[in-house]
Design an enzyme around this catalytic site. Structure first.
Site, PDB file in Angstrom:
ATOM      1  N   ASN C  54       0.401  -0.519   0.030  1.00  0.00           N
ATOM      2  CA  ASN C  54       0.227  -0.251   0.325  1.00  0.00           C
ATOM      3  C   ASN C  54       0.891   1.535   0.412  1.00  0.00           C
ATOM      4  OD1 ASN C  54       0.365  -0.606   2.296  1.00  0.00           O
ATOM      5  ND2 ASN C  54      -0.882   0.499   3.821  1.00  0.00           N
ATOM      6  N   GLU C  56      -0.050   5.491   0.657  1.00  0.00           N
ATOM      7  CA  GLU C  56      -0.668   6.036   1.019  1.00  0.00           C
ATOM      8  C   GLU C  56      -0.706   7.975   0.879  1.00  0.00           C
ATOM      9  OE1 GLU C  56      -2.898   3.795   5.344  1.00  0.00           O
ATOM     10  OE2 GLU C  56      -1.420   5.613   5.752  1.00  0.00           O
ATOM     11  N   ASN C  57      -1.293   8.628   1.108  1.00  0.00           N
ATOM     12  CA  ASN C  57      -0.853   9.845   0.358  1.00  0.00           C
ATOM     13  C   ASN C  57      -1.750  10.633   1.742  1.00  0.00           C
ATOM     14  OD1 ASN C  57      -1.604  12.822  -0.446  1.00  0.00           O
ATOM     15  ND2 ASN C  57      -0.771  11.563  -2.122  1.00  0.00           N
ATOM     16  N   ALA C  58      -1.293  12.057   2.291  1.00  0.00           N
ATOM     17  CA  ALA C  58      -1.756  13.010   3.317  1.00  0.00           C
ATOM     18  C   ALA C  58      -3.491  13.250   3.017  1.00  0.00           C
ATOM     19  CB  ALA C  58      -1.299  14.107   3.336  1.00  0.00           C
ATOM     20  N   CYS C  59      -3.968  13.162   2.200  1.00  0.00           N
ATOM     21  CA  CYS C  59      -4.885  13.060   1.098  1.00  0.00           C
ATOM     22  C   CYS C  59      -5.410  11.889   1.098  1.00  0.00           C
ATOM     23  CB  CYS C  59      -5.341  13.945  -0.013  1.00  0.00           C
ATOM     24  SG  CYS C  59      -6.946  13.709  -0.945  1.00  0.00           S
ATOM     25  N   CYS C  65      -4.184   0.522  -2.864  1.00  0.00           N
ATOM     26  CA  CYS C  65      -3.719  -0.834  -2.144  1.00  0.00           C
ATOM     27  C   CYS C  65      -2.682  -1.484  -2.180  1.00  0.00           C
ATOM     28  CB  CYS C  65      -5.178  -1.638  -1.715  1.00  0.00           C
ATOM     29  SG  CYS C  65      -6.247  -1.264  -0.949  1.00  0.00           S
ATOM     30  N   GLU C  67      -3.036  -4.175  -3.554  1.00  0.00           N
ATOM     31  CA  GLU C  67      -2.776  -5.255  -4.281  1.00  0.00           C
ATOM     32  C   GLU C  67      -3.107  -4.292  -5.880  1.00  0.00           C
ATOM     33  OE1 GLU C  67      -4.415  -4.683  -1.249  1.00  0.00           O
ATOM     34  OE2 GLU C  67      -5.704  -6.549  -0.768  1.00  0.00           O
ATOM     35  N   CYS C  99     -10.526  -5.213  -0.268  1.00  0.00           N
ATOM     36  CA  CYS C  99     -11.100  -4.430  -0.475  1.00  0.00           C
ATOM     37  C   CYS C  99     -11.930  -4.853  -2.171  1.00  0.00           C
ATOM     38  CB  CYS C  99     -11.041  -2.669  -0.365  1.00  0.00           C
ATOM     39  SG  CYS C  99     -10.471  -2.451  -1.651  1.00  0.00           S
ATOM     40  N   CYS C 102     -10.521  -3.400  -5.217  1.00  0.00           N
ATOM     41  CA  CYS C 102      -9.316  -4.146  -5.744  1.00  0.00           C
ATOM     42  C   CYS C 102     -10.116  -5.412  -6.024  1.00  0.00           C
ATOM     43  CB  CYS C 102      -8.328  -4.484  -4.649  1.00  0.00           C
ATOM     44  SG  CYS C 102      -7.244  -3.241  -4.289  1.00  0.00           S
TER      45      CYS C 102
HETATM   46 ZN   LIG Z   1      -7.925  -2.749  -1.737  1.00  0.00          ZN
HETATM   47 ZN   LIG Z   2      -9.940  16.601  -2.118  1.00  0.00          ZN
END
Ligand SMILES: [Zn+2]
Ligand SMILES: [Zn+2]
Ligand SMILES: [Zn+2]
Ligand SMILES: [Zn+2]
Lengths: 150, 150, 150, 150
Positions: C54, C56-59, C65, C67, C99, C102
């Site tokens: 995965n 991720e992002n601050a937003c 993910c 996958e 999820c 995915c």
């Molecule tokens: Zn997923």
């Molecule tokens: Zn936004």
């Protein structure tokens, strides 16, 4: 619930009302994972207001921001031309700024309208969509001349 | 497959190689719905190259852009500091510009690196991530002081 | 870095290797916001392995993910037919499940391949993409007969 | 605009009304790229109706589906418990089925409510969220016991 037109307001009053609604919208934020509440209020060309908040998901990348919630709400009610959007958060000393995805969704509906980034005390910084997403990719790019792919 | 370091190249040669790889990456684009091919190549701080393309989905909003494909690839191989990214498309007369979501994903890993927007003939326009996403929302915003939510 | 084919392995050994790689992939997870590490490993039709994590992002909604990282990586390297994917997390007593997004991205590349949901001890639960996303929306839906919209 | 409660309706009438509203919602679809119109209508626990449509973007992965539009709309107005959602498209001979991302967003707000997949003639197929997204990843997974990451 729903938008409501407030006629008779001066342009300045409309923006004040828009900022107030963005703060009100923040109260509905569903953000059990980030605890970072955001609200947005959108003013349409014909003076309707639409409020949005962030709606998160356990699979964090399936959440959506407040700004996009407000815009999709407006579109789903038949509005596609906008004057301004105001954004509110709980950051005490920072003007809340829209993420890149929201800037792109704003830009889908024009690049010359206003974004009010606010602080909880109601003070704000104004920029246009175009200033926030310069040299943007947009609807026109899909129909320009392509090279032969062969 | 995979990145490969090309030592001994001058900075100018590295960018030329990066642009070449972005065009090569475009060849793998999976875009049966939009038919709009995009390729990207990412240059890491330690001179590894990662190639990405757009990968679409029947549910169109579940696709991903070339730029993000290249970045997530690099991160999944342990690289999180980048010098530059090049983007290539089939638009004959336009420099392909990254969407707002890709700008935000670039910004997650720093705002002072270079984005080369190119045409099929290899000509390009260079801007920094910061210039493409001014006044950005970023990692720091999540930890600043918040007002009391009551 | 990159995929590598391991010939001479029995089908059971390949799955064991796939699960091992999904656990290894987890080590690269970029998840400063959720702290929820996930790894995935994808086995292509011609026995190449692709690892994802995965990112991720601050937003938060701009993350991706493990996958999908593995799948877009494989597609960007020219692979579009898959035998199996394994998913690993740090949940001690639960098989990590993909999820919905995915599942949809898996389904884009066929619905009859295997998903191994694992625990940190390597034990797993196997289901097909079709079992995880029954009655799915897919590529075929875009070309079926539509009613007249007028 | 906005939801409206229709009291005095029988359960069967409410579902008929919900399906009618999903078809009506389809009329607002903003889908210049796919030309694939989708509408959705959501029935809350206290009998309010919310309508959504797909809202696409030139960067196709930044669009959103009708189902998620309806759900985020409801949440932004303070509703988080739902009885049913109906989905409508222009596919003459197929019940329109929600994508995996929408199933995950539905599941965020419970897995035991009903999804009505419809055809333009109003006929439908009903399944629960849980049947559409079995063995789902959900809010509880974020708080279960994790292994020591060292
Ligand atoms: Zn997923
Ligand atoms: Zn936004
Ligand atoms: Zn993009
Ligand atoms: Zn959907």
């Amino acid at each position: 619930a729903g938008p409501f037109a407030r006629s008779g307001l001066t342009p300045v009053d409309k923006i004040r009302e828009l900022i107030r609604q963005s703060q009100e919208a923040k109260g509905q934020a569903y953000c059990p994972y980030s605890k970072f509440r955001v609200g947005a209020a959108l003013l349409t060309d014909n003076d309707c207001y639409f409020k949005g908040c962030n709606v998160e998901n356990a699979c964090t990348n399936l959440g959506v921001c407040a700004e996009r919630t407000a815009i999709t709400k407006a579109v789903s009610e038949g509005h596609k031309t906008f004057k301004a959007i105001a954004i509110a958060s709980d950051m005490e000393d920072k003007f809340i700024s829209p993420c890149g995805a929201c800037r792109q969704v704003m830009r889908e509906f024009g690049s010359k309208w206003d974004v009010y980034m606010t602080k909880p005390d109601g003070s704000h910084k104004k920029m246009t969509v175009d200033e926030l997403l310069p040299i943007s990719f947009g609807p026109d790019d899909l129909s320009v001349k392509k090279i032969n792919k062969n």
